[in-house]
Design a protein around this motif. Structure first.
Motif, PDB file in Angstrom:
ATOM      1  N   SER A  17       9.113 -61.433 -27.007  1.00 55.95           N
ATOM      2  CA  SER A  17       9.463 -60.904 -28.323  1.00 55.95           C
ATOM      3  C   SER A  17       8.580 -59.700 -28.624  1.00 55.95           C
ATOM      4  CB  SER A  17       9.284 -61.962 -29.413  1.00 55.95           C
ATOM      5  OG  SER A  17       7.909 -62.218 -29.630  1.00 55.95           O
ATOM      6  N   LEU A  48      17.762 -54.744 -23.428  1.00 59.59           N
ATOM      7  CA  LEU A  48      17.363 -56.031 -23.994  1.00 59.59           C
ATOM      8  C   LEU A  48      18.510 -56.632 -24.794  1.00 59.59           C
ATOM      9  CD1 LEU A  48      13.803 -55.184 -25.396  1.00 59.59           C
ATOM     10  CD2 LEU A  48      14.321 -56.435 -23.291  1.00 59.59           C
ATOM     11  N   ARG A  50      18.853 -58.930 -27.954  1.00 59.74           N
ATOM     12  CA  ARG A  50      18.006 -59.360 -29.058  1.00 59.74           C
ATOM     13  C   ARG A  50      18.648 -60.530 -29.793  1.00 59.74           C
ATOM     14  NH1 ARG A  50      17.765 -54.064 -27.923  1.00 59.74           N
ATOM     15  NH2 ARG A  50      15.830 -52.881 -28.289  1.00 59.74           N
ATOM     16  N   VAL A  55      13.764 -61.902 -27.269  1.00 58.45           N
ATOM     17  CA  VAL A  55      14.529 -60.948 -26.458  1.00 58.45           C
ATOM     18  C   VAL A  55      14.588 -61.434 -25.014  1.00 58.45           C
ATOM     19  CG1 VAL A  55      13.906 -58.981 -27.912  1.00 58.45           C
ATOM     20  CG2 VAL A  55      12.497 -59.549 -25.927  1.00 58.45           C
TER      21      VAL A  55
END
Length: 318
Positions: A17, A48, A50, A55
Motif C-alpha cells: 500500500s 497497479l 488499487r 495495491v
C-alpha cells in the motif's frame, strides 16, 4: 526509466500500500503517489490495481518490477565499481563458483591472482547457481553448460568440458564392464547434477537422453569423483582433461565412451555494465591464463615435493 519513480513503485508493491510504503521509506504518501502516477503516465498503462485493502501489480507491473529490480541492482554495482576505478585493479571483487569446482584449482587460482593483484580483496561465493547470484551477490560467475541465461551479460569461454561415464578399475572387475546402455540397469549409478538438467535423465552424444535411477545425485563433482574412485558405482562426470592435483584417488576408466554424455564448456559470465572495469578485465584475463596453465604439463619443482605442495609453490612463484 526514472530511477526515483522506479524505487517508489517497488516500495509500494513490496509494502502492499502507499501508506505502508510511505511509513517504511519515511516519505510523504503524496510523493510516492505522484512518482508512481508519473511512471504509469510514462509507460502509458496501469501498473497497479488499487483497492481499499491496498495495491497489487498488474501483469505489466509485475514485468516492470522484475526488470526494475535488475536495473537498480546494476546501478548500485556500477556506482560501486566506479569508486574503485584507477590505474591498478583494487577494491573488492566477488566471484561466484559452482559447487564442486576443485578446491585445489580454486586455491591455486586465488594464490596466483592475489600475488598478481595484491590490492584486490576476493570474496568467493560457492553455490549451486552462481549465475542467479550475479549483480546481487557476485560480479563474475563461473558456470557450466551450453545454455546462455537471459540478461545483459558478456560470456567468456574458458575450457571445453566433456561429460561422460567413469568407474574405477576395481568396480569394473567386480561388476563387469557394461557394453550397452541397457546393461547400465544392472549397475549402481552415481550422477552429477548439471545445471538445468533432470537428475533422472542422462544425456547421450547423439542428442537424446536415457532414463536412469541413480543411487546418488549431487552437484559436488569432488564428492562424486571420490565415490567413483572408491568403487561405489559408475559416475556421470564432467571432465576438463586437467591433471590430477591430488594423486590420491584410483584412476577412473571411461565407460560407454562417446555414447553416454555430452560436450559443453566452462564459462565466465560478467554483467555488461561491469565488463570494462579494471578489476573485471584483470580477472577475466587471469582466468584465461590460469586455465591455459592448468591444461599444460606440470612445472618442475624441487625433488620430493608432493602434488599439493607443488601447486602451492606455483602460487607463491607465479
Amino acid at each position: 526509466m526514472d530511477l526515483e519513480e522506479t524505487r517508489a513503485f517497488l516500495a509500494v508493491i513490496d509494502s502492499g500500500s502507499f501508506k505502508a510504503a510511505a511509513e517504511k521509506a519515511r516519505q510523504p504518501r503524496a510523493t510516492l503517489r505522484r512518482r508512481v502516477e508519473a511512471l504509469e503516465a510514462r509507460v502509458g498503462i496501469a501498473l497497479l490495481e488499487r483497492s481499499r485493502s491496498g495495491v497489487t501489480p498488474t501483469a505489466a507491473g509485475e514485468l516492470l518490477a522484475r526488470e526494475g529490480r535488475v536495473m537498480l541492482r546494476e546501478q548500485r554495482a556500477l556506482l560501486a565499481a566506479l569508486r574503485e576505478v584507477g590505474d591498478d585493479p583494487s577494491g573488492d571483487i566477488r566471484i561466484g563458483a559452482p559447487a564442486g569446482l576443485g578446491p585445489h584449482e580454486l586455491a591455486v587460482l586465488f594464490g596466483l591472482f592475489q600475488a598478481q593483484f595484491p590490492r584486490l580483496r576476493v570474496h568467493l561465493r560457492v553455490c549451486d547457481g552462481p549465475v542467479s547470484e550475479l549483480i546481487e551477490h557476485v560480479d563474475i560467475a563461473l558456470c557450466c553448460g551450453r545454455d546462455k541465461p537471459p540478461g545483459r551479460w558478456q560470456t567468456h569461454p574458458l575450457m571445453p568440458l566433456r561429460e561422460g561415464l567413469r568407474a574405477s578399475r576395481s568396480y569394473l572387475q567386480r561388476h563387469g564392464v557394461p557394453e550397452t546402455i541397457e546393461e547400465l540397469a544392472d549397475h549402481k549409478l552415481l550422477g552429477w547434477q548439471a545445471p538445468s538438467a533432470a537428475p533422472r535423465r542422462w544425456p547421450t552424444f547423439d542428442g537424446g537422453d536415457l532414463a536412469v535411477e541413480p543411487v546418488l545425485t549431487t552437484t559436488d563433482y569432488n564428492v562424486l569423483r571420490r565415490l567413483a574412485s572408491l568403487g561405489f558405482g559408475i559416475a556421470l562426470l564432467p571432465d576438463a582433461h586437467l591433471p590430477d592435483l591430488d594423486g590420491e584417488d584410483e584412476a577412473l576408466i571411461p565407460v560407454l565412451d562417446g555414447v553416454v554424455g555430452r560436450s559443453h564448456e566452462l564459462r565466465a559470465l560478467v554483467p555488461e555494465m561491469l565488463a570494462d572495469t579494471p578489476k573485471i578485465r584483470a580477472l577475466v584475463e587471469h582466468l584465461a591464463r590460469f586455465v591455459a596453465m592448468l591444461r599444460e604439463p606440470r612445472r618442475e619443482t624441487p625433488t620430493g615435493v608432493g602434488s599439493s605442495a607443488r601447486w602451492a609453490h606455483m602460487s607463491a612463484h607465479p
